[in-house]
Design a protein around this motif. Structure first.
Motif, short mmCIF file in Angstrom:
data_model
loop_
_atom_site.label_atom_id
_atom_site.label_comp_id
_atom_site.label_asym_id
_atom_site.label_seq_id
_atom_site.Cartn_x
_atom_site.Cartn_y
_atom_site.Cartn_z
N TRP A 1 47.09 41.32 39.21
CA TRP A 1 48.70 41.17 38.93
C TRP A 1 49.35 41.11 40.16
O TRP A 1 48.98 41.95 41.28
CB TRP A 1 49.01 42.17 38.12
CG TRP A 1 48.57 42.23 36.60
CD1 TRP A 1 47.48 42.43 36.11
CD2 TRP A 1 49.40 41.94 35.58
NE1 TRP A 1 47.48 42.23 34.71
CE2 TRP A 1 48.63 42.09 34.24
CE3 TRP A 1 50.85 42.03 35.47
CZ2 TRP A 1 49.34 41.94 33.01
CZ3 TRP A 1 51.45 41.94 34.26
CH2 TRP A 1 50.51 41.87 32.93
N TRP A 2 50.14 40.16 40.47
CA TRP A 2 50.60 39.76 41.76
C TRP A 2 52.12 39.81 41.67
O TRP A 2 52.80 39.32 40.77
CB TRP A 2 50.08 38.56 42.32
CG TRP A 2 48.80 38.36 42.67
CD1 TRP A 2 47.63 38.63 41.74
CD2 TRP A 2 48.07 38.41 44.10
NE1 TRP A 2 46.57 38.31 42.40
CE2 TRP A 2 46.68 38.33 43.71
CE3 TRP A 2 48.65 38.13 45.42
CZ2 TRP A 2 45.86 38.12 44.80
CZ3 TRP A 2 47.60 38.00 46.25
CH2 TRP A 2 46.50 37.78 45.96
N TRP A 3 52.81 40.72 42.34
CA TRP A 3 54.13 41.06 42.16
C TRP A 3 54.95 40.63 43.43
O TRP A 3 54.47 40.86 44.70
CB TRP A 3 54.44 42.26 42.11
CG TRP A 3 53.73 43.02 40.97
CD1 TRP A 3 52.20 43.49 40.82
CD2 TRP A 3 54.00 43.03 39.54
NE1 TRP A 3 51.83 43.69 39.45
CE2 TRP A 3 53.10 43.46 38.64
CE3 TRP A 3 55.35 42.73 38.71
CZ2 TRP A 3 52.95 43.48 37.48
CZ3 TRP A 3 55.38 43.05 37.51
CH2 TRP A 3 54.18 43.44 36.93
N SER B 1 44.76 45.42 40.12
CA SER B 1 44.08 44.38 40.56
C SER B 1 44.23 43.15 39.57
O SER B 1 44.39 43.26 38.40
CB SER B 1 42.71 44.24 40.99
OG SER B 1 42.05 44.73 39.93
N ASP C 1 56.69 38.03 39.20
CA ASP C 1 55.43 37.57 39.46
C ASP C 1 55.43 36.66 40.69
O ASP C 1 56.43 36.41 41.30
CB ASP C 1 54.47 37.15 38.45
CG ASP C 1 54.91 35.66 37.73
OD1 ASP C 1 55.65 35.27 38.65
OD2 ASP C 1 54.49 35.14 36.85
N TRP D 1 47.77 43.49 49.68
CA TRP D 1 47.95 44.82 48.79
C TRP D 1 49.33 45.61 49.33
O TRP D 1 49.47 45.74 50.35
CB TRP D 1 46.92 45.72 48.83
CG TRP D 1 45.38 45.23 48.11
CD1 TRP D 1 44.55 44.45 48.42
CD2 TRP D 1 45.23 45.68 46.83
NE1 TRP D 1 43.73 44.35 47.45
CE2 TRP D 1 43.91 44.94 46.44
CE3 TRP D 1 45.84 46.48 45.78
CZ2 TRP D 1 43.36 45.02 45.17
CZ3 TRP D 1 45.17 46.61 44.57
CH2 TRP D 1 44.04 45.93 44.36
N GLN E 1 52.06 40.75 46.20
CA GLN E 1 51.03 41.45 46.28
C GLN E 1 50.63 42.24 45.24
O GLN E 1 51.26 42.20 44.01
CB GLN E 1 51.69 42.57 47.25
CG GLN E 1 52.47 42.09 48.43
CD GLN E 1 51.69 41.44 49.52
OE1 GLN E 1 50.59 41.95 49.82
NE2 GLN E 1 52.27 40.28 50.10
N GLN E 2 49.18 42.52 45.05
CA GLN E 2 48.56 43.60 44.24
C GLN E 2 49.03 44.81 44.43
O GLN E 2 49.35 45.22 45.60
CB GLN E 2 47.05 43.26 44.23
CG GLN E 2 46.69 41.92 43.82
CD GLN E 2 45.24 41.72 43.73
OE1 GLN E 2 44.47 41.76 43.00
NE2 GLN E 2 44.69 41.43 45.29
N HIS F 1 49.09 36.51 38.20
CA HIS F 1 47.76 36.27 38.59
C HIS F 1 47.57 35.82 40.04
O HIS F 1 48.73 35.64 40.74
CB HIS F 1 47.18 35.16 37.69
CG HIS F 1 47.91 33.87 37.60
ND1 HIS F 1 47.53 33.08 38.71
CD2 HIS F 1 48.87 33.43 36.69
CE1 HIS F 1 48.33 32.06 38.09
NE2 HIS F 1 49.25 32.08 36.96
N ALA F 2 46.55 35.79 40.57
CA ALA F 2 46.22 35.39 42.08
C ALA F 2 47.08 34.07 42.25
O ALA F 2 47.10 33.14 41.63
CB ALA F 2 44.86 35.35 42.33
#
Length: 212
Positions: free
Chosen positions: A77-79, A75, A55, A114, A35-36, A29-30
């Motif tokens: 989900w942050w990796w 969007s 994550d 992104w 990055q998304q 999550h944020a």
């Protein structure tokens, strides 16, 4: 965010259905890092993708996301670090996989949060316009040269002030050379050079995604 400023006119088209989500060690999550993802399907063959990686907190995570469009925003989900994407013929990651690949997603990057993942290039079939995703956050213009729809070798400079930039009304096929610059008019020393193969089999044969 540069991406939303440049792509507001296409926001409505960035629909993404999320199904069959599985998270290990906490759903991404944020957060303050990572990055998304934007999955850009040049092959026009991915109905869904499975994303596997870490994550923003360094926890293992994976999820399945339906990808019905040329551009598919994952969007929320942050990796970061090594991320593997496996594409499937059917929705909800069913029907067998048709391509896979890995990318190294930085914890942070200049100009936004992104990261575009673009499917591979193929042999030319028709002409397409180029959509350029500046993952490195360093390109303020690019010089594009290659074969156009009239089979002529041509080139021109395109300003790329945001993460997502369109080379509109210039149609390309086959081998295309892209040189990026830190200036807005392709002047000075270049900061990147890429060769791509526009295949003409993407979404409606209109756009072909390229990233640095």
């Amino acid at each position: 965010m540069n991406f939303f400023k440049r792509a507001a006119r296409a926001a409505a088209a960035l629909a993404l259905s999320v199904a069959g989500v599985i998270a290990l060690g906490g759903t991404a999550h944020a957060g303050s890092s990572g990055q998304q993802l934007m999955v850009v399907d040049n092959k026009n063959t991915a109905t869904s993708v499975k994303v596997i990686g870490l994550d923003q907190n360094g926890n293992s995570a994976q999820g399945c996301f339906n990808t019905p469009d040329f551009k598919n925003a994952i969007s929320g989900w942050w990796w970061q670090g090594n991320v593997t994407v496996v594409a499937y013929n059917g929705q909800n990651c069913t029907g067998g996989d048709n391509w896979s690949g890995s990318t190294n997603v930085p914890a942070s990057r200049p100009g936004g949060d992104w990261w575009a993942i673009v499917t591979g290039d193929n042999s030319p079939a028709a002409t397409q316009q180029i959509e350029f995703f500046d993952n490195q956050g360093i390109a303020y213009s690019m010089y594009v040269e290659g074969t156009n729809q009239a089979n002529q070798w041509v080139g021109h400079c395109v300003a790329t002030p945001g993460w997502d930039s369109l080379d509109s009304n210039w149609w390309w096929r086959g081998e295309v050379h892209i040189t990026t610059y830190p200036t807005s008019d392709c002047s000075g020393s270049s900061n990147g050079y890429y060769v791509r193969y526009v295949n003409g089999s993407g979404s409606g044969a209109y756009w072909f995604g390229v990233t640095d």
